[in-house]
Design a protein around this motif. Structure first.
Motif, PDB file in Angstrom:
ATOM      1  N   CYS A 117      28.143 -63.034  25.664  1.00 27.71           N
ATOM      2  CA  CYS A 117      28.017 -62.064  26.510  1.00 27.71           C
ATOM      3  C   CYS A 117      26.847 -61.047  27.397  1.00 27.71           C
ATOM      4  N   GLU A 118      26.212 -61.141  26.138  1.00 30.14           N
ATOM      5  CA  GLU A 118      24.839 -60.043  26.403  1.00 30.14           C
ATOM      6  C   GLU A 118      23.897 -60.936  27.622  1.00 30.14           C
ATOM      7  N   LEU A 119      23.761 -62.255  27.097  1.00 30.50           N
ATOM      8  CA  LEU A 119      23.087 -63.259  27.912  1.00 30.50           C
ATOM      9  C   LEU A 119      23.535 -63.309  29.457  1.00 30.50           C
ATOM     10  N   ILE A 120      24.507 -63.181  29.459  1.00 28.74           N
ATOM     11  CA  ILE A 120      24.954 -63.523  30.229  1.00 28.74           C
ATOM     12  C   ILE A 120      25.118 -61.744  31.075  1.00 28.74           C
ATOM     13  N   ARG A 121      24.995 -60.989  30.910  1.00 30.43           N
ATOM     14  CA  ARG A 121      25.082 -59.524  31.633  1.00 30.43           C
ATOM     15  C   ARG A 121      22.932 -59.909  31.808  1.00 30.43           C
ATOM     16  N   LYS A 122      22.605 -60.019  31.194  1.00 28.11           N
ATOM     17  CA  LYS A 122      20.928 -60.352  31.541  1.00 28.11           C
ATOM     18  C   LYS A 122      20.736 -61.074  32.506  1.00 28.11           C
ATOM     19  N   ARG A 179      26.451 -72.335  29.532  1.00 22.61           N
ATOM     20  CA  ARG A 179      25.148 -72.507  29.270  1.00 22.61           C
ATOM     21  C   ARG A 179      24.474 -71.836  29.993  1.00 22.61           C
ATOM     22  N   ALA A 180      22.973 -71.890  29.334  1.00 17.15           N
ATOM     23  CA  ALA A 180      22.502 -70.956  29.406  1.00 17.15           C
ATOM     24  C   ALA A 180      21.142 -71.108  30.495  1.00 17.15           C
ATOM     25  N   LYS A 181      20.548 -70.050  31.097  1.00 17.43           N
ATOM     26  CA  LYS A 181      20.387 -70.257  32.450  1.00 17.43           C
ATOM     27  C   LYS A 181      18.422 -70.548  32.280  1.00 17.43           C
ATOM     28  N   ILE A 182      18.207 -71.378  32.014  1.00 21.17           N
ATOM     29  CA  ILE A 182      16.247 -71.421  31.637  1.00 21.17           C
ATOM     30  C   ILE A 182      15.506 -72.168  32.906  1.00 21.17           C
ATOM     31  N   ASP A 183      15.575 -72.625  33.115  1.00 18.10           N
ATOM     32  CA  ASP A 183      15.362 -74.258  33.799  1.00 18.10           C
ATOM     33  C   ASP A 183      15.173 -75.944  34.188  1.00 18.10           C
ATOM     34  N   MET A 184      16.042 -75.990  35.339  1.00 16.12           N
ATOM     35  CA  MET A 184      16.303 -76.988  35.466  1.00 16.12           C
ATOM     36  C   MET A 184      15.269 -78.289  35.504  1.00 16.12           C
ATOM     37  N   ALA A 185      13.930 -77.752  35.585  1.00 14.44           N
ATOM     38  CA  ALA A 185      12.811 -78.684  35.886  1.00 14.44           C
ATOM     39  C   ALA A 185      11.992 -78.712  34.307  1.00 14.44           C
ATOM     40  N   LYS A 252      15.313 -63.403  23.997  1.00  8.44           N
ATOM     41  CA  LYS A 252      15.700 -62.806  24.553  1.00  8.44           C
ATOM     42  C   LYS A 252      16.503 -61.709  24.356  1.00  8.44           C
ATOM     43  N   LEU A 253      16.949 -62.022  22.822  1.00  8.60           N
ATOM     44  CA  LEU A 253      18.692 -61.523  22.683  1.00  8.60           C
ATOM     45  C   LEU A 253      17.467 -59.538  22.015  1.00  8.60           C
ATOM     46  N   GLY A 254      16.278 -60.241  21.706  1.00  6.05           N
ATOM     47  CA  GLY A 254      15.178 -59.511  20.827  1.00  6.05           C
ATOM     48  C   GLY A 254      16.117 -58.873  19.703  1.00  6.05           C
TER      49      GLY A 254
END
Ligand code: ATP
Ligand code: MG
Length: 559
Positions: A117-122, A179-185, A252-254
């Motif tokens: 949830c924290e990653l979603i919020r970020k 899914r994590a949002k990183i980089d599709m390329a 990312k979560l620190g």
């Protein structure tokens, strides 16, 4: 890689690359104590490859005064079971290691959910509605970038709501993923918006039906390491491409920065180690079970008569490599011989018997001999072996027309019966088909050890007295597969095509009586033959012995 065990004896005690990392981390204050973990997935029995990983993780911690956790990586409810949890714990203890604390990735499900949830919020994670097939297709290839999901830019609120609904069971398996949002390329395909959670409606062996969403390996492993403050997370080479993702989530979560290090997994000649294949061998009856003594599982190896000492010695000799290789099975066999040679009690047993009759034996004469129990044991304790007119000897210890250097029994020749008299072959009796049924000898009454002057002859053979012989079943095991490199068999062939038809030969043998009173708890040596251990199938009326390994390196494939 071909191992020469003798060369290994003189190994220099330099640090391996993991020891170097740990030493420098401790010296540089990067950590002030070492905490490693062994993270099995409870979806099968442990094998010798896992033993290598156990020895490494526990061994490194011990060497640097640290500790090791046992953590069950139980994030896939479909394949996991408590049966496996129990066997894994038993196997680690048997190997001689104690974990500092026992954990389950499933204990962290609440925390992992919070972190998701924290990653979603970020803005770093999103719910995707694409099918598995679409996700796979849109990932692109090594040479082509992937295509972004149409759901990639959902709002934080929508993502949080959908993810909560996933958790609450509103959707079917496969309908949505996180899914994590990183980089599709990204050049590393694993960073092209990797999956974090999938929906699995299945009862978990510990959390029951509390969850229907389960974290993927990549969103469970590093986080679990971090929760436990694992300093050095050691895994096999195939995970090196996962390391950037391991680091990405932690950054990312620190959270506590555990670090991952990779070493080459253990491969052995004549052996398969994938759990899927081992399970198939068990399920389809190619072997008698997970603990079949031909299996590379720890329970199979244990039943075969291997000692924990021999396996730890093996792990030490294999060392840690950074590149994949295949270790010769004979190194493992060498290690168990080395250990048992020092510790095992000696007895005589005849596996392929032929009768030897002493024609000049005095009618009614009673006699006994005294055998060494263990030549390495300074107490020189002896066992009593009854002797008499009729004995069993090994069929192969007699030859009617022997080659020049044959020093065992032959017509007109002399041989010493171990711990006993010298006998001379006078006559051979055969049945109508020409098979030898009896070898008639005379004995030299003054040749018994301790009786008069020592007279030496070239050959010594083992024997068992007919009147006191104990019938035993022996199971002669050999390699399960005929092909050394099971990972590179030709295309179109199945690994089962290489099962060794001679991997188990059962024989009725005769042993001296003292064998059945042995209570050493480890394999014994049948003199001149090999190491054998009493099997759990034994009953008082029907003792069963498994051959751990022959005395010398030898391998035969039955045609
Ligand atoms: P499989 O691929 O056969 O299912 P696995 O690697 O998934 O096996 P796990 O239970 O996840 O099995 O493994 C627990 C630990 O043991 C992991 O750290 C893994 O890297 C290590 N391990 C597994 N096989 C080997 C091997 N052949 N050599 C060294 N380490 C191994
Ligand atoms: Mg695994």
């Amino acid at each position: 890689m071909k191992e020469n065990p003798n060369e290994q004896n003189a190994e220099p005690k330099s640090l391996n690359f993991l020891e170097e990392i740990i030493s420098s981390d401790l010296a540089g204050g990067k950590c002030d104590s070492v905490l490693t973990r062994f993270p099995p997935e409870p979806n099968g029995y442990l094998h010798i490859g896992h033993a290598k990983s156990i020895c490494l993780n526990f061994g490194l911690a011990l060497k640097y005064g640290g500790k090791t956790n046992l953590r069950f990586d139980d994030t896939n409810p479909v394949k996991e079971d408590v049966e496996y949890v129990d066997s894994i714990k038993e196997d680690i203890k048997w190997l001689g290691f104690n974990w500092a604390s026992e954990h389950y990735a499933s204990d962290y499900f609440d925390q992992l959910y919070e972190w998701a949830c924290e990653l979603i919020r970020k803005g770093l994670a999103y719910v995707d509605d694409q099918t598995q097939e679409e996700i796979r297709k849109n990932r692109g290839t090594v040479s082509q970038p992937g295509v972004e999901s149409p759901y990639r830019n959902r709002s934080v609120e929508e993502n949080l709501a959908l993810f909560r609904e996933m958790k609450e069971g509103k959707y079917k398996d496969g309908e949505k993923v996180l899914r994590a949002k990183i980089d599709m390329a990204h050049p590393n395909m694993l960073l092209r918006d990797p999956l974090m959670y999938r929906i699995i409606h299945s009862t978990h062996h510990r959390t029951g039906d509390k969850w229907c969403i389960y974290p993927m390996y990549d969103f469970a492993h590093g986080q679990s390491d971090s929760i436990e403050h694992i300093t050095h997370s050691i895994c096999t080479l195939e995970f090196d491409v996962h390391r950037p993702l391991y680091d990405w989530f932690i950054e990312k979560l620190g959270i506590y920065p555990s670090h991952q290090y990779e070493f080459a997994r253990l491969n052995l000649t004549y052996t398969v180690m994938s759990k899927r294949k081992l399970l198939e061998l068990v399920k389809n009856g190619y072997v008698s079970g997970w603990d079949d003594p031909r299996m590379p599982t720890i329970c199979g190896i244990r039943r075969r008569g291997y000692t924990p000492e021999s396996i730890r010695m093996f792990a030490e000799k294999v060392g840690v490599a950074k590149r994949d290789n295949v270790i010769d099975l004979s190194l493992l066999e060498w290690c168990v011989r080395e250990d048992l040679n020092k510790r095992s009690n000696r007895y005589m047993a005849v596996i392929d018997p032929v009768k030897l009759v002493i024609t000049n034996w005095e009618e009614g004469k009673q006699d006994e001999c005294y055998g060494v129990i263990n030549p390495e044991n300074p107490s020189d304790e002896r066992r009593v072996i009854p002797f008499g007119k009729e004995l069993y000897i090994e069929r192969e210890d007699f030859m009617e027309e022997p080659p020049k250097k044959f020093f065992r029994l032959k017509p007109g020749g002399e041989v010493r019966l171990k711990y006993s008299y010298i006998v001379k072959c006078e006559e051979v009796v055969k049945d109508s088909k020409g098979n030898i049924v009896e070898i008639r000898c005379t004995y030299d009454p003054s040749s018994k050890p301790g009786a008069g002057e020592w007279r030496s002859v070239k050959g010594t053979i083992h024997w068992v007295p007919v009147h006191a012989a104990k019938k035993i079943e022996v199971r002669l095991f050999d390699r399960l597969f005929t092909e050394p490199f099971m990972d590179s068999i030709p295309e179109g062939k199945d690994y089962k095509d290489y099962l060794n038809p001679g991997s188990l030969v059962v024989r009725q043998a005769y042993a001296e009586p003292a064998l059945l009173d042995d209570n050493s708890g480890i394999a014994v040596q049948f003199e001149r033959t090999g190491y054998f251990v009493k099997d759990k199938d034994s009953t008082p009326e029907h003792p069963v012995f498994n051959r751990t390994v022959g005395l010398k390196d030898g391998f035969s494939v039955k045609k």
